[in-house]
Write a protein that holds these residues in place. Sequence first.
Motif, PDB file in Angstrom:
ATOM      1  N   LEU A  88       4.397 -45.774 -20.621  1.00  0.00           N
ATOM      2  CA  LEU A  88       4.870 -44.469 -21.073  1.00  0.00           C
ATOM      3  C   LEU A  88       5.736 -44.583 -22.319  1.00  0.00           C
ATOM      4  O   LEU A  88       6.608 -45.449 -22.413  1.00  0.00           O
ATOM      5  CB  LEU A  88       5.675 -43.771 -19.967  1.00  0.00           C
ATOM      6  CG  LEU A  88       4.857 -43.247 -18.789  1.00  0.00           C
ATOM      7  CD1 LEU A  88       5.775 -42.776 -17.670  1.00  0.00           C
ATOM      8  CD2 LEU A  88       3.939 -42.117 -19.230  1.00  0.00           C
ATOM      9  N   ASN A  89       5.495 -43.680 -23.264  1.00  0.00           N
ATOM     10  CA  ASN A  89       6.297 -43.579 -24.478  1.00  0.00           C
ATOM     11  C   ASN A  89       6.428 -42.089 -24.789  1.00  0.00           C
ATOM     12  O   ASN A  89       5.615 -41.507 -25.500  1.00  0.00           O
ATOM     13  CB  ASN A  89       5.627 -44.329 -25.630  1.00  0.00           C
ATOM     14  CG  ASN A  89       6.468 -44.335 -26.880  1.00  0.00           C
ATOM     15  OD1 ASN A  89       7.574 -43.793 -26.910  1.00  0.00           O
ATOM     16  ND2 ASN A  89       5.958 -44.934 -27.942  1.00  0.00           N
ATOM     17  N   LEU A  90       7.472 -41.458 -24.233  1.00  0.00           N
ATOM     18  CA  LEU A  90       7.626 -40.010 -24.283  1.00  0.00           C
ATOM     19  C   LEU A  90       8.886 -39.626 -25.041  1.00  0.00           C
ATOM     20  O   LEU A  90       9.873 -40.380 -25.060  1.00  0.00           O
ATOM     21  CB  LEU A  90       7.703 -39.433 -22.866  1.00  0.00           C
ATOM     22  CG  LEU A  90       6.544 -39.774 -21.927  1.00  0.00           C
ATOM     23  CD1 LEU A  90       6.817 -39.224 -20.537  1.00  0.00           C
ATOM     24  CD2 LEU A  90       5.221 -39.267 -22.477  1.00  0.00           C
ATOM     25  N   THR A  91       8.855 -38.447 -25.658  1.00  0.00           N
ATOM     26  CA  THR A  91      10.018 -37.899 -26.349  1.00  0.00           C
ATOM     27  C   THR A  91      10.280 -36.488 -25.828  1.00  0.00           C
ATOM     28  O   THR A  91       9.358 -35.675 -25.718  1.00  0.00           O
ATOM     29  CB  THR A  91       9.784 -37.843 -27.868  1.00  0.00           C
ATOM     30  OG1 THR A  91       9.563 -39.179 -28.353  1.00  0.00           O
ATOM     31  CG2 THR A  91      10.990 -37.249 -28.595  1.00  0.00           C
ATOM     32  N   PHE A  92      11.541 -36.222 -25.493  1.00  0.00           N
ATOM     33  CA  PHE A  92      11.932 -34.936 -24.935  1.00  0.00           C
ATOM     34  C   PHE A  92      12.955 -34.239 -25.827  1.00  0.00           C
ATOM     35  O   PHE A  92      13.903 -34.874 -26.303  1.00  0.00           O
ATOM     36  CB  PHE A  92      12.569 -35.116 -23.555  1.00  0.00           C
ATOM     37  CG  PHE A  92      11.656 -35.721 -22.529  1.00  0.00           C
ATOM     38  CD1 PHE A  92      10.740 -34.947 -21.837  1.00  0.00           C
ATOM     39  CD2 PHE A  92      11.715 -37.082 -22.250  1.00  0.00           C
ATOM     40  CE1 PHE A  92       9.904 -35.503 -20.879  1.00  0.00           C
ATOM     41  CE2 PHE A  92      10.886 -37.645 -21.299  1.00  0.00           C
ATOM     42  CZ  PHE A  92       9.976 -36.862 -20.616  1.00  0.00           C
ATOM     43  N   LEU A 138       2.714 -27.843 -10.797  1.00  0.00           N
ATOM     44  CA  LEU A 138       3.203 -26.513 -10.449  1.00  0.00           C
ATOM     45  C   LEU A 138       4.718 -26.454 -10.570  1.00  0.00           C
ATOM     46  O   LEU A 138       5.406 -27.419 -10.269  1.00  0.00           O
ATOM     47  CB  LEU A 138       2.796 -26.158  -9.022  1.00  0.00           C
ATOM     48  CG  LEU A 138       1.293 -26.153  -8.726  1.00  0.00           C
ATOM     49  CD1 LEU A 138       1.051 -26.050  -7.214  1.00  0.00           C
ATOM     50  CD2 LEU A 138       0.600 -25.015  -9.454  1.00  0.00           C
ATOM     51  N   PHE A 139       5.241 -25.278 -10.973  1.00  0.00           N
ATOM     52  CA  PHE A 139       6.671 -25.126 -11.256  1.00  0.00           C
ATOM     53  C   PHE A 139       7.064 -26.235 -12.241  1.00  0.00           C
ATOM     54  O   PHE A 139       8.039 -26.964 -12.059  1.00  0.00           O
ATOM     55  CB  PHE A 139       7.514 -25.231  -9.984  1.00  0.00           C
ATOM     56  CG  PHE A 139       7.070 -24.344  -8.852  1.00  0.00           C
ATOM     57  CD1 PHE A 139       7.482 -23.018  -8.783  1.00  0.00           C
ATOM     58  CD2 PHE A 139       6.238 -24.827  -7.856  1.00  0.00           C
ATOM     59  CE1 PHE A 139       7.079 -22.200  -7.733  1.00  0.00           C
ATOM     60  CE2 PHE A 139       5.832 -24.023  -6.806  1.00  0.00           C
ATOM     61  CZ  PHE A 139       6.255 -22.703  -6.744  1.00  0.00           C
ATOM     62  N   ALA A 140       6.307 -26.349 -13.316  1.00  0.00           N
ATOM     63  CA  ALA A 140       6.260 -27.575 -14.114  1.00  0.00           C
ATOM     64  C   ALA A 140       7.391 -27.717 -15.126  1.00  0.00           C
ATOM     65  O   ALA A 140       7.522 -28.769 -15.758  1.00  0.00           O
ATOM     66  CB  ALA A 140       4.912 -27.671 -14.828  1.00  0.00           C
ATOM     67  N   TYR A 141       8.167 -26.660 -15.362  1.00  0.00           N
ATOM     68  CA  TYR A 141       9.361 -26.697 -16.211  1.00  0.00           C
ATOM     69  C   TYR A 141       9.007 -27.270 -17.590  1.00  0.00           C
ATOM     70  O   TYR A 141       8.040 -26.838 -18.205  1.00  0.00           O
ATOM     71  CB  TYR A 141      10.468 -27.480 -15.511  1.00  0.00           C
ATOM     72  CG  TYR A 141      11.856 -27.297 -16.099  1.00  0.00           C
ATOM     73  CD1 TYR A 141      12.358 -26.018 -16.395  1.00  0.00           C
ATOM     74  CD2 TYR A 141      12.669 -28.383 -16.366  1.00  0.00           C
ATOM     75  CE1 TYR A 141      13.619 -25.851 -16.938  1.00  0.00           C
ATOM     76  CE2 TYR A 141      13.940 -28.224 -16.899  1.00  0.00           C
ATOM     77  CZ  TYR A 141      14.409 -26.959 -17.188  1.00  0.00           C
ATOM     78  OH  TYR A 141      15.660 -26.806 -17.726  1.00  0.00           O
ATOM     79  N   THR A 142       9.779 -28.212 -18.098  1.00  0.00           N
ATOM     80  CA  THR A 142       9.566 -28.695 -19.465  1.00  0.00           C
ATOM     81  C   THR A 142       8.601 -29.881 -19.547  1.00  0.00           C
ATOM     82  O   THR A 142       8.434 -30.472 -20.603  1.00  0.00           O
ATOM     83  CB  THR A 142      10.904 -29.085 -20.118  1.00  0.00           C
ATOM     84  OG1 THR A 142      11.584 -30.016 -19.266  1.00  0.00           O
ATOM     85  CG2 THR A 142      11.772 -27.854 -20.323  1.00  0.00           C
ATOM     86  N   SER A 167       6.767 -22.973 -23.690  1.00  0.00           N
ATOM     87  CA  SER A 167       6.897 -23.301 -25.115  1.00  0.00           C
ATOM     88  C   SER A 167       7.684 -24.591 -25.303  1.00  0.00           C
ATOM     89  O   SER A 167       7.349 -25.428 -26.146  1.00  0.00           O
ATOM     90  CB  SER A 167       7.576 -22.147 -25.856  1.00  0.00           C
ATOM     91  OG  SER A 167       6.810 -20.970 -25.778  1.00  0.00           O
ATOM     92  N   TRP A 168       8.732 -24.770 -24.514  1.00  0.00           N
ATOM     93  CA  TRP A 168       9.551 -25.988 -24.561  1.00  0.00           C
ATOM     94  C   TRP A 168       8.701 -27.201 -24.180  1.00  0.00           C
ATOM     95  O   TRP A 168       8.737 -28.250 -24.835  1.00  0.00           O
ATOM     96  CB  TRP A 168      10.729 -25.827 -23.616  1.00  0.00           C
ATOM     97  CG  TRP A 168      11.834 -26.819 -23.751  1.00  0.00           C
ATOM     98  CD1 TRP A 168      11.781 -28.077 -24.280  1.00  0.00           C
ATOM     99  CD2 TRP A 168      13.196 -26.636 -23.320  1.00  0.00           C
ATOM    100  NE1 TRP A 168      13.012 -28.691 -24.209  1.00  0.00           N
ATOM    101  CE2 TRP A 168      13.899 -27.833 -23.622  1.00  0.00           C
ATOM    102  CE3 TRP A 168      13.879 -25.591 -22.697  1.00  0.00           C
ATOM    103  CZ2 TRP A 168      15.247 -27.993 -23.312  1.00  0.00           C
ATOM    104  CZ3 TRP A 168      15.229 -25.751 -22.396  1.00  0.00           C
ATOM    105  CH2 TRP A 168      15.910 -26.939 -22.709  1.00  0.00           C
ATOM    106  N   ALA A 169       7.908 -27.069 -23.105  1.00  0.00           N
ATOM    107  CA  ALA A 169       7.043 -28.170 -22.681  1.00  0.00           C
ATOM    108  C   ALA A 169       6.023 -28.509 -23.762  1.00  0.00           C
ATOM    109  O   ALA A 169       5.707 -29.692 -23.984  1.00  0.00           O
ATOM    110  CB  ALA A 169       6.337 -27.789 -21.381  1.00  0.00           C
TER     111      ALA A 169
END
Length: 309
Positions: A88-92, A138-142, A167-169
């Motif tokens: 994993l290589n993720l940016t939040f 589900l209820f997946a938030y960001t 939109s944030w996600a």
Amino acid sequence: MNLITPAPWSDYELIDSGDFQKLERFGTFVLARPEPQAIWKKSLSDEEWGRRTNALFRRDRQSPERGDWQTTPDMRDPWYVSFRQGGLNLTFKLALTSFKHVGLFPEQADNWTYIYDKVTEMSSNGSGAVAQPNVLNLFAYTGGASLAARQAGAAVTHVDAVKPVISWARENMDHSELDNIRWVVEDATKFVRREVRRGNRYNGIIMDPPAYGRGPDGEKWVLEEHLGDLLRSCADLLDREDFFFIINLYSLGFSSLILENLIRQTFGQVPNAEWGELFMKDSDQKRLPLGVFYRFASVPLSMSERVDE
């Protein structure tokens, strides 16, 4: 029962907890927020907390949930953190919201690596039987779980009732250099029931239902009243051969034993099951509980830091 905490990662640290607060570092910024389960005393002094803190959340006296942030001049809003573990290589993107949340739940990091491993193991590029696993969040938030599944190569459907959160996600997807997540602004129960009627199936289902909520058309969600029905619909949606399932609950007083009973009653005997509590450990080794979980999969469990009790 299992107690699970994520492996350490460079852009997050639980520095201290106590007196119904937690002191956390996200990237280069340190935040102090309310934490109702931290009923013990702080390990660091109030002066040390004040010296370190870039943003302090204060509750509004007129609201049990809302509040505002007091910040130092160098505090950025929004700002960005990275998560790099395994494949994993993720940016939040993080931001200071009026509900004390910042768009990221670090205790979920172990679930992100779990999702990545499960998708990889069941997909054809990991020598599994599924060309491209189909994952529903589900209820997946960001979208931390959605990003983890997508980076492993899954076809991902991300469902949340709040359009700005979607939109944030989507921003998190773009910053993580991913694409082609399916975004659905809808009540989770409505969506799942329709998918069952259509005869659709998913190899992975993930859910983080709140204690209370409203759908985009005013649909009412009460965890104790509606969770059982949603789980039964999800049992109809989950693939019979290649699958994983994850549920997280943050509602205070909701025991993991309740989840165990619900899962057994709904899904029957499930393989490779884990259930218990998620926690983060502060610098004084105090373990802060941050929700209960249940997860199972058709493929064996990957290794993560866990304590069996």
